[in-house]
Design a protein around this motif. Structure first.
Motif, mmCIF file in Angstrom:
data_model
loop_
_atom_site.group_PDB
_atom_site.id
_atom_site.type_symbol
_atom_site.label_atom_id
_atom_site.label_comp_id
_atom_site.label_asym_id
_atom_site.label_seq_id
_atom_site.Cartn_x
_atom_site.Cartn_y
_atom_site.Cartn_z
ATOM 1 N N MET A 1 14.883 -9.623 5.925
ATOM 2 C CA MET A 1 14.691 -8.163 5.938
ATOM 3 C C MET A 1 14.785 -7.606 4.526
ATOM 4 O O MET A 1 15.665 -7.967 3.758
ATOM 5 C CB MET A 1 15.751 -7.514 6.840
ATOM 6 N N ASN A 2 13.881 -6.764 4.262
ATOM 7 C CA ASN A 2 13.776 -6.222 2.920
ATOM 8 C C ASN A 2 14.247 -4.774 2.910
ATOM 9 O O ASN A 2 13.637 -3.917 3.530
ATOM 10 C CB ASN A 2 12.306 -6.296 2.492
ATOM 11 N N PHE A 3 15.347 -4.497 2.277
ATOM 12 C CA PHE A 3 15.833 -3.114 2.239
ATOM 13 C C PHE A 3 15.461 -2.452 0.919
ATOM 14 O O PHE A 3 15.857 -2.887 -0.154
ATOM 15 C CB PHE A 3 17.339 -3.071 2.430
ATOM 16 N N LEU A 4 14.675 -1.410 1.046
ATOM 17 C CA LEU A 4 14.273 -0.672 -0.159
ATOM 18 C C LEU A 4 15.123 0.590 -0.236
ATOM 19 O O LEU A 4 15.028 1.439 0.647
ATOM 20 C CB LEU A 4 12.801 -0.287 -0.071
#
Lengths: 494, 486
Positions: free
Chosen positions: B1-4
């Motif tokens: 999961m990519n948290f920006l």
């Protein structure tokens, strides 16, 4: 003639700045400083106005002494000043009256002197602004601003019923002017975003909107003039105002209405003006005749003069809507002459009121025995008020009657009745107050007028006689402007 | 999961203020009783810091953050800056008033700052939920502030009324928003606009009906917050009952936020339904001007009178929004800014006339002010004539610009109605002037405000005159803010 020097700005702002300086002298401890400062300011205001007359080109129909600077660009509003032959004499009348009013209040106003004198001077500057504005919003701002000092003058220094009179004065005038504002905004849109009065003069308009705009203007100006039937604020305001306030009201503020007709109604909506001229003439004649009769029955001297003002101003509006040069010039002469005469009449009543604190005719009688010098002056002004040939009162009325005869004999006939009624109410009052035996002990104790009062009345007497005998200097300055105005009205906009 | 992580830059002022509120709370906990003015200084510092940040980060383009829930544009920057100035002035005016009345504690300042934060969120919201959150943060703080004098019966009563009616209005608003959500499936203002446009173009009658019902509830909620008739009932009671310092706050800065709220919700969110809300606002505007101006005449309590005056001014302001073009919106914004300036002055004056153990509440307390102190009487004169819309004071230009917008939109009758009601309105403002100048004073108690209040009230009154002589800069600022954000 547009020289670089901002003469009109000086004429407007000098009295206002002087007024602020007078206010800054503070409480009644510095009363004499406030008085002298006010006198100096008002005389300076008169002196700077002289170049307006000497530098005025009588042959030019355009605006003169023009100043033009952007003010509120968001609405395309400009600080645009200029005078023509209609505005210039009225500015001079205003500058001429202010020092007299300051002197007249010299001893009488002993309470909050700096505020009184300050309000007078500020108002004088504001009124000059009204007469020289060529931008509708600038005009409106000055027009409404003039209400504030007058409201205070009536309310603070007036008679017993002053609060009622002040509020009535304010709300009546505000009602009229708010609709004028709506008309201005309408014209702003119709002209594609301009508040310039001269643009409005050229703007073609169909008859229907012209009539609506005329009615909006009429409400504003008719209340100010005042015309019958919206004159009822005037007797209240006059009676309750202090003498100086009455003088300013009669001599200057009433002229704003007449000026409005010439600057706005006639040139901006010429076709509606002609279309409705019958109504205007009728209202004016009712004012002249009916209010003349009302004046006859007054027991209060100030009220009598107030009604006589309404009646005389009826001549002014009558003259405007006859649409010939005699009529408009006569009306202008009548306005200026009324400025002198009504000022003098109110000052005369003020002289007596200061001594006996009564304005009731019945409280006087035989004043001539005790105040012979005063009685002589009062006589002259009473005669002028009645329109005696040789006084300024005659010139304007005669010109308007001449103009009326050209249009319709019966207009002239009805207008001419004022020469009878006017003489009747003025001279009857004069007889009851001045002649006869000394009426009561209070009159017995009267002292004749002092040098200060003689000085003011002499100046006014000279003005009344000069204008009565040799009115040429007054009419020649307005000749070209009036001719241009009439040609413009005759062309129409349809 | 990519948290920006979201780009926080557009929300820097809000974040800074939130931190500062916590600082104020903590500082009050530690040094509250010993240094009563610490919270005041910190609050002013916080506002100043916010102003610097807003100025520093302001750009002419529109930037979004938090997945498009939060927007920073020229209108938001302008309204926020005005809010800081307003709140800072409120604090200066209130300081000695609340000190004398034992309210000078951390709660007052932290609640004020929380309310300010709520306003900022409202102004910058671009999502129905953010709007609602901001509104509730503001409202809850205000309810608590009204009840701050908990031993005062009137204040408690006012707070109760305010809370119950306010909660009802919030419910209306939420209900309306939920209907809009139901019809559009969106809560983001930009997307809502798009879907509504599609609904209208697609001729979907059912969805449109739901949208109109939702709109009615939203407008009702908005007009409660603006105190526009017929949802104005709370205003007179709250104005009368609450401590004057709190009324000063309620009457000033939240109006700026409410304007932002109207712009975000109606103009940006439901702009496609302009024909529907135009008619509703027109009725609200006329009713507000009528009820506000007529009821104000009968009041003897100055705060109650000013409450009705507020109602009428909000009605007048709505006329600009009724015109429904950039010109109209910027005239409404100008009107609100001017209105806030005048409200600050007049409530500041009321607090100035109050002293220990005495509340200047009746209009008769203005009697003979010219005798007691000509300068303050003059300042009040300027404020009153400005409220009445008499040139050359700035209130006139506010009215002029709105009237101009109304006529531009072709509603001549509306302009005439507005003008006639302002004539009625002039009467009760004149009455105050009459009391000050024509009547004798009832007391000769000296008026001795602290130096900064003396300076501020003079500046406030003279600003009304100065902006009246030179209104161009302020008008241009409002026009710019609206133009850049549309």
């Amino acid at each position: 003639m547009s020289s670089g020097f901002p003469l009109l700005s000086l004429i407007i702002w000098l009295p206002i700045i002087a007024g602020i300086a007078v206010l800054a002298t503070g409480g009644d401890r510095n009363a004499s400083m406030a008085r002298w400062l006010a006198l100096a300011g008002s005389i300076a205001g008169l002196l700077v106005a002289f170049p307006l007359y000497s530098g005025f080109d009588v042959l030019m129909g355009d605006m003169q002494f023009v100043e033009y600077h952007p003010w509120i660009e968001h609405f395309n509003i400009h600080y645009h000043l200029g005078v023509d032959g209609i505005a210039m004499p009225l500015i001079l009348l205003n500058c001429f009256t202010t020092p007299l009013v300051v002197i007249a209040g010299w001893q009488v106003i002993s309470n909050r002197v700096s505020q009184y004198m300050g309000a007078l001077l500020i108002m004088s500057g504001i009124v000059n602004g009204v007469f020289s504005s060529l931008d509708a919003i600038l005009f409106y701002a000055f027009w409404e601003a003039s209400l504030i000092p007058m409201f205070l003058i009536i309310g603070i220094w007036g008679g017993p019923n002053r609060v009622y009179a002040a509020i009535k004065f304010f709300l009546y005038t505000l009602l009229g002017s708010l609709l004028m504002l709506v008309a201005f905004i309408y014209l702003y849109r119709a002209s594609g975003g301009s508040f310039s009065i001269q643009d409005y003069h050229k703007l073609p308009l169909p008859l229907a909107p012209q009539i609506l705009i005329f009615i909006a203007f009429l409400l504003a100006f008719a209340v100010k003039v005042p015309m019958w039937p919206v004159h009822t604020w005037l007797p209240d305001a006059h009676v309750e105002a202090p003498t100086g306030g009455s003088v300013v009201l009669a001599a200057i503020l009433l002229k704003l209405g007449g000026y409005g007709f010439l600057r706005f109604s006639l040139p901006i909506v010429p076709d509606a003006s002609q279309y409705l001229s019958g109504m205007m003439i009728t209202l004016s004649l009712i004012g002249v005749v009916y209010i003349g009769l009302v004046a006859l029955m007054q027991a209060d001297m100030k009220k009598l003069i107030a009604y006589s003002s309404v009646s005389h101003m009826g001549f002014v509006t009558l003259g405007f809507f006859l649409f010939n040069a005699y009529g408009i010039e006569g009306a202008m002469v009548q306005m200026i002459s009324h400025g002198f005469i009504s000022a003098a009449m109110f000052l005369c009543v003020g002289v007596m009121y200061d001594r006996l604190h009564s304005r009731q005719i019945a409280d006087y009688g035989g004043v001539a025995n005790k105040m012979p010098v005063f009685a002589a002056f009062f006589m002259l002004f009473a005669m002028a008020n009645a329109g005696l040939p040789g006084t300024s009162g005659f010139v304007g009325e005669f010109m308007v009657i001449m103009a009326a005869i050209k249009v319709n004999f019966w207009y002239a006939f009805l207008a001419a009745t004022t020469l009878i009624f006017g003489a009747a109410y003025t001279l009857w009052m004069y007889k009851r107050v001045v002649f006869g035996a000394v009426a009561n002990p209070a009159v017995e104790s009267l002292k004749d007028i002092n040098h200060r009062e003689i000085f003011i009345l002499t100046i006014l007497a000279a003005a009344v006689l000069w204008m009565g005998v040799y009115p040429m200097p007054f009419t020649e300055v307005m000749h070209t402007t009036v001719d241009d105005l009439l040609a413009h009205v005759a062309r129409g906009k349809l | 999961m990519n948290f920006l992580p979201p780009d926080l830059a557009p929300a820097y002022p809000e974040i800074f203020l939130l931190v500062m509120v916590c600082v104020v709370l903590l500082a009050d906990l530690v040094a509250g009783a010993k240094r009563p003015y610490l919270a005041y200084m910190l609050a002013q510092g916080a506002l100043f810091g916010c102003a610097l940040i807003t100025l520093g980060t302001s750009t002419s383009d529109v930037s979004y953050t938090f997945s498009g829930m939060f927007v920073d544009d020229a209108m938001a920057d302008t309204l926020k800056l005005l809010t800081y100035v307003t709140v800072a002035m409120v604090l200066v005016y209130s300081r000695s008033y609340i000190a004398v009345r034992g309210m000078l504690n951390g709660e007052f300042f932290s609640l004020t700052l929380f309310a300010t934060l709520g306003m900022m969120v409202m102004i910058s919201a671009s999502h129905f939920l953010t709007l609602y959150l901001g509104l509730e943060l503001l409202s809850l703080s205000l309810y608590a502030m009204v009840a701050l004098r908990r031993d005062s019966v009137e204040a408690t009563e006012a707070a109760m009324k305010y809370f119950v009616l306010g909660a009802l209005a919030s419910g209306f608003l939420l209900y309306g928003m939920s209907m809009v959500y139901g019809a559009t499936g969106e809560l983001n203002i930009g997307k809502v606009t798009e879907v509504i446009r599609n609904v209208i173009q697609g001729g979907d009658i059912d969805d449109y009906a739901v949208l109109v019902v939702g709109l009615v509830f939203i407008v009702a909620g908005i007009s409660f917050k603006l105190s526009a008739a017929p949802f104005h009932m709370w205003a007179p009671d709250v104005y009368q009952g609450a401590p004057t310092a709190v009324v000063l706050f309620i009457g000033s800065a939240p109006k700026l936020a409410a304007f932002g709220f109207v712009m975000r919700l109606l103009v940006e969110g439901m702009g496609a339904m302009v024909a529907d809300w135009q008619g509703m606002l027109m009725i609200l505007a006329v009713m507000s001007m009528m009820i506000g101006n007529l009821a104000a005449i009968a009041q003897t309590n100055i705060k109650r009178m000013l409450a009705y005056s507020t109602i009428s001014h909000m009605g007048f302001m709505l006329l600009g929004i009724v015109s429904a073009d950039g010109n109209g919106y910027s005239s409404s914004m100008f009107y609100i800014v001017i209105y806030v300036l005048m409200t600050l002055g007049i409530f500041g004056m009321i607090m100035l006339l109050s002293r220990e153990g005495f509340e200047a509440e009746r209009i008769d307390d203005f009697k003979g002010l010219n005798r007691r102190n000509p300068w303050y009487a003059f300042i009040t004169l300027l404020l009153m004539f400005s409220l009445a819309g008499v040139p050359p004071l700035v209130g006139f230009y506010a009215k002029l610009s709105v009237l101009q917008a109304v006529l531009n939109a072709g509603y001549v009758w509306l302009a005439v109605v507005a003008v006639l009601f302002s004539l009625i309105g002039a009467f009760y403002y004149l009455r105050i002037i009459k009391l000050m100048y024509f009547d004798e004073p009832e007391t000769d108690a000296p008026i001795v405000p602290p130096g900064d209040i003396k300076l501020l009230i003079s500046a406030n009154g003279l600003a009304v005159l100065a902006f009246g002589l030179f209104p161009q800069s302020l008008m241009a600022m409002c026009a710019y803010a609206i133009q850049q954000s549309m």
